[in-house]
Design a protein around this motif. Structure first.
Motif, PDB file in Angstrom:
ATOM      1  N   GLN A  23       0.820  -1.208   0.000  1.00 14.46           N
ATOM      2  CA  GLN A  23       0.000   0.000   0.000  1.00 14.46           C
ATOM      3  C   GLN A  23       0.857   1.263   0.000  1.00 14.46           C
ATOM      4  N   TRP A  24       2.144   1.129   0.333  1.00  9.44           N
ATOM      5  CA  TRP A  24       3.045   2.287   0.330  1.00  9.44           C
ATOM      6  C   TRP A  24       3.617   2.550  -1.051  1.00  9.44           C
ATOM      7  N   VAL A  25       3.272   1.708  -2.027  1.00  7.04           N
ATOM      8  CA  VAL A  25       3.713   1.896  -3.411  1.00  7.04           C
ATOM      9  C   VAL A  25       2.632   2.656  -4.159  1.00  7.04           C
ATOM     10  N   ASN A  26       3.004   3.703  -4.883  1.00  8.61           N
ATOM     11  CA  ASN A  26       2.015   4.551  -5.545  1.00  8.61           C
ATOM     12  C   ASN A  26       1.384   3.893  -6.765  1.00  8.61           C
ATOM     13  N   ILE A  27       2.182   3.188  -7.552  1.00  4.16           N
ATOM     14  CA  ILE A  27       1.692   2.511  -8.752  1.00  4.16           C
ATOM     15  C   ILE A  27       2.101   1.045  -8.649  1.00  4.16           C
ATOM     16  N   PRO A  28       1.156   0.117  -8.587  1.00  2.46           N
ATOM     17  CA  PRO A  28       1.496  -1.283  -8.316  1.00  2.46           C
ATOM     18  C   PRO A  28       2.239  -1.992  -9.434  1.00  2.46           C
ATOM     19  N   ASP A  29       2.202  -1.461 -10.662  1.00  6.13           N
ATOM     20  CA  ASP A  29       2.813  -2.151 -11.795  1.00  6.13           C
ATOM     21  C   ASP A  29       4.294  -2.448 -11.546  1.00  6.13           C
ATOM     22  N   GLY A  30       5.008  -1.483 -10.951  1.00  7.43           N
ATOM     23  CA  GLY A  30       6.437  -1.647 -10.734  1.00  7.43           C
ATOM     24  C   GLY A  30       6.756  -2.774  -9.771  1.00  7.43           C
ATOM     25  N   VAL A  31       6.042  -2.814  -8.646  1.00  8.56           N
ATOM     26  CA  VAL A  31       6.332  -3.851  -7.655  1.00  8.56           C
ATOM     27  C   VAL A  31       5.896  -5.226  -8.164  1.00  8.56           C
ATOM     28  N   PHE A  32       4.779  -5.296  -8.879  1.00 11.22           N
ATOM     29  CA  PHE A  32       4.357  -6.589  -9.429  1.00 11.22           C
ATOM     30  C   PHE A  32       5.334  -7.075 -10.500  1.00 11.22           C
ATOM     31  N   ALA A  33       5.899  -6.153 -11.275  1.00 10.61           N
ATOM     32  CA  ALA A  33       6.897  -6.533 -12.273  1.00 10.61           C
ATOM     33  C   ALA A  33       8.146  -7.106 -11.596  1.00 10.61           C
ATOM     34  N   GLU A  34       8.556  -6.506 -10.469  1.00  7.64           N
ATOM     35  CA  GLU A  34       9.698  -7.026  -9.726  1.00  7.64           C
ATOM     36  C   GLU A  34       9.384  -8.402  -9.122  1.00  7.64           C
ATOM     37  N   PHE A  35       8.185  -8.554  -8.579  1.00  9.73           N
ATOM     38  CA  PHE A  35       7.788  -9.856  -8.052  1.00  9.73           C
ATOM     39  C   PHE A  35       7.821 -10.913  -9.165  1.00  9.73           C
ATOM     40  N   GLN A  36       7.304 -10.535 -10.326  1.00 13.04           N
ATOM     41  CA  GLN A  36       7.295 -11.450 -11.466  1.00 13.04           C
ATOM     42  C   GLN A  36       8.730 -11.823 -11.867  1.00 13.04           C
ATOM     43  N   ARG A  37       9.625 -10.865 -11.827  1.00 13.20           N
ATOM     44  CA  ARG A  37      11.014 -11.104 -12.234  1.00 13.20           C
ATOM     45  C   ARG A  37      11.716 -12.109 -11.327  1.00 13.20           C
ATOM     46  N   VAL A  38      11.575 -11.966 -10.017  1.00 12.08           N
ATOM     47  CA  VAL A  38      12.351 -12.808  -9.094  1.00 12.08           C
ATOM     48  C   VAL A  38      11.697 -14.151  -8.823  1.00 12.08           C
ATOM     49  N   LEU A  39      10.420 -14.311  -9.155  1.00 11.44           N
ATOM     50  CA  LEU A  39       9.760 -15.594  -8.946  1.00 11.44           C
ATOM     51  C   LEU A  39      10.222 -16.627  -9.968  1.00 11.44           C
ATOM     52  N   LYS A  40      10.349 -17.859  -9.506  1.00  4.30           N
ATOM     53  CA  LYS A  40      10.619 -18.960 -10.410  1.00  4.30           C
ATOM     54  C   LYS A  40       9.354 -19.305 -11.187  1.00  4.30           C
ATOM     55  N   PRO A  41       9.472 -19.982 -12.338  1.00  6.06           N
ATOM     56  CA  PRO A  41       8.281 -20.458 -13.045  1.00  6.06           C
ATOM     57  C   PRO A  41       7.396 -21.287 -12.112  1.00  6.06           C
ATOM     58  N   GLU A  42       6.107 -21.038 -12.164  1.00  4.56           N
ATOM     59  CA  GLU A  42       5.110 -21.675 -11.301  1.00  4.56           C
ATOM     60  C   GLU A  42       5.207 -21.203  -9.856  1.00  4.56           C
ATOM     61  N   GLY A  43       5.973 -20.145  -9.603  1.00  6.68           N
ATOM     62  CA  GLY A  43       6.046 -19.588  -8.257  1.00  6.68           C
ATOM     63  C   GLY A  43       4.771 -18.841  -7.899  1.00  6.68           C
ATOM     64  N   MET A  44       4.550 -18.666  -6.598  1.00  6.40           N
ATOM     65  CA  MET A  44       3.307 -18.069  -6.120  1.00  6.40           C
ATOM     66  C   MET A  44       3.553 -16.744  -5.415  1.00  6.40           C
ATOM     67  N   LEU A  45       2.669 -15.795  -5.657  1.00 10.69           N
ATOM     68  CA  LEU A  45       2.619 -14.525  -4.933  1.00 10.69           C
ATOM     69  C   LEU A  45       1.372 -14.515  -4.066  1.00 10.69           C
ATOM     70  N   MET A  46       1.537 -14.216  -2.776  1.00 12.14           N
ATOM     71  CA  MET A  46       0.397 -14.004  -1.879  1.00 12.14           C
ATOM     72  C   MET A  46       0.628 -12.698  -1.144  1.00 12.14           C
ATOM     73  N   PHE A  47      -0.376 -11.824  -1.168  1.00 11.56           N
ATOM     74  CA  PHE A  47      -0.195 -10.514  -0.549  1.00 11.56           C
ATOM     75  C   PHE A  47      -1.485 -10.011   0.071  1.00 11.56           C
ATOM     76  N   SER A  48      -1.323  -9.037   0.954  1.00  5.44           N
ATOM     77  CA  SER A  48      -2.455  -8.258   1.452  1.00  5.44           C
ATOM     78  C   SER A  48      -2.065  -6.796   1.373  1.00  5.44           C
ATOM     79  N   THR A  49      -3.062  -5.944   1.246  1.00  6.73           N
ATOM     80  CA  THR A  49      -2.832  -4.513   1.199  1.00  6.73           C
ATOM     81  C   THR A  49      -4.113  -3.825   1.665  1.00  6.73           C
TER      82      THR A  49
END
Length: 304
Positions: A134-160
């Motif tokens: 929630q401290w990120v102004n535009i979520p695209d950047g943080v989701f792109a970073e999450f996508q980059r560091v995750l392995k194939p078939e990796g999972m993201l779980m978050f709350s905001t």
């Protein structure tokens, strides 16, 4: 979202650096949301080897992840170094086998920005992020970073936090002056769209309302300060609020008192998604667009 509501990251970092000593005593919401996130893992069959706790704070969620996945390496990452130190101190003083093991091996901790992760591509099996993005102004950047560091078939779980968070406080400040006094947060549907834009598959989103109660308006503000969550918007006032203005805020908030207490509402948004090709072809529209699944209250991931 107006630029006046954009958060100043340097101010966010400074606030959390100062809040570390008082954080655990006031972080009731953070612990409750972390527990609710952890309960969702009961319905997801997954055995990660490397987990990133993005926005780990003083380590409450990381401790649960280590308990749940004892064979996994959990990496704690936070913008504030003092939060990481607080987590380390708690683990060092912990008793039992965990405390003994900890004394022989320091935890993996990174003081860094979630929008610029100091991790290699495809190096993490799971990302857990509790009330941080929630401290990120535009979520695209943080989701792109999450996508980059995750392995194939990796999972993201978050709350905001969603836009109805602290609406009582925001409305009480309305009309006092032209400054922003309460942080503004991103809508659940916009977060789902950002997940798809960043290449995540099978996103599932849902939302809870959690209401905390306080005896006085000042107690609401003190709790926010204690967890480092006070106003960090670019459009905030640069001076102290006058006594007359503050009295107007208190009077407006007092109109909401029920059963002797003042409510403070938090709209908590939960999401999880996967890195990889969409497995459920039924979730694709004829033109190839993916459908975001929004769970109803009481539903659980993967359970109908």
């Amino acid at each position: 979202m107006s630029e006046a509501f954009y958060t100043d990251k340097s101010r966010v970092r400074a606030a959390f650096e100062r809040a570390a000593p008082s954080y655990d005593s006031a972080a009731v919401l953070q612990r409750e949301v972390s527990d609710r996130m952890a309960a969702r893992l009961d319905y997801i069959k997954f055995s990660p080897k490397v987990i990133l706790d993005a926005g780990s704070g003083t380590g409450y969620g990381s401790a649960e992840l280590r308990r749940r996945y004892p064979e996994a390496r959990v990496i704690e990452l936070d913008l504030a170094a003092t939060m990481l130190l607080a987590s380390r101190e708690k683990q060092q003083t912990g008793g039992g086998l965990l405390g003994k093991l900890f004394k022989r091996a320091q935890p993996w901790q990174l003081c860094a920005d979630v929008e610029c992760l100091p991790l290699a591509d495809a190096s993490v099996d799971m990302i857990w992020s509790n009330l941080a993005i929630q401290w990120v102004n535009i979520p695209d950047g943080v989701f792109a970073e999450f996508q980059r560091v995750l392995k194939p078939e990796g999972m993201l779980m978050f709350s905001t936090l969603g836009p109805d968070t602290l609406f009582e406080l925001r409305q009480s400040f309305a009309g006092v002056d032209g400054a922003t006094h309460v942080n503004q947060f991103i809508d659940m549907h916009d977060l789902g769209d950002a997940l798809l834009k960043s290449g995540f598959a099978e996103p599932v989103m849902d939302m809870d309302k959690i209401v905390l109660t306080y005896p006085r308006v000042r107690d609401v503000m003190q709790d926010l300060k204690a967890i480092g969550a006070h106003n960090a918007t670019a459009g905030r006032g640069r001076g102290l609020m006058g006594k007359h203005s503050w009295q107007k805020v208190e009077a407006a908030y007092e109109l909401r008192r029920q059963d002797g207490a003042l409510p403070a509402t938090y709209e908590v948004v939960y999401g999880h998604a996967w890195k990889g090709e969409t497995k459920k072809k039924a979730n694709l529209l004829p033109d190839g667009r993916q459908v975001i699944e929004f769970m109803k209250p009481g539903e659980r991931p993967g359970v109908k």
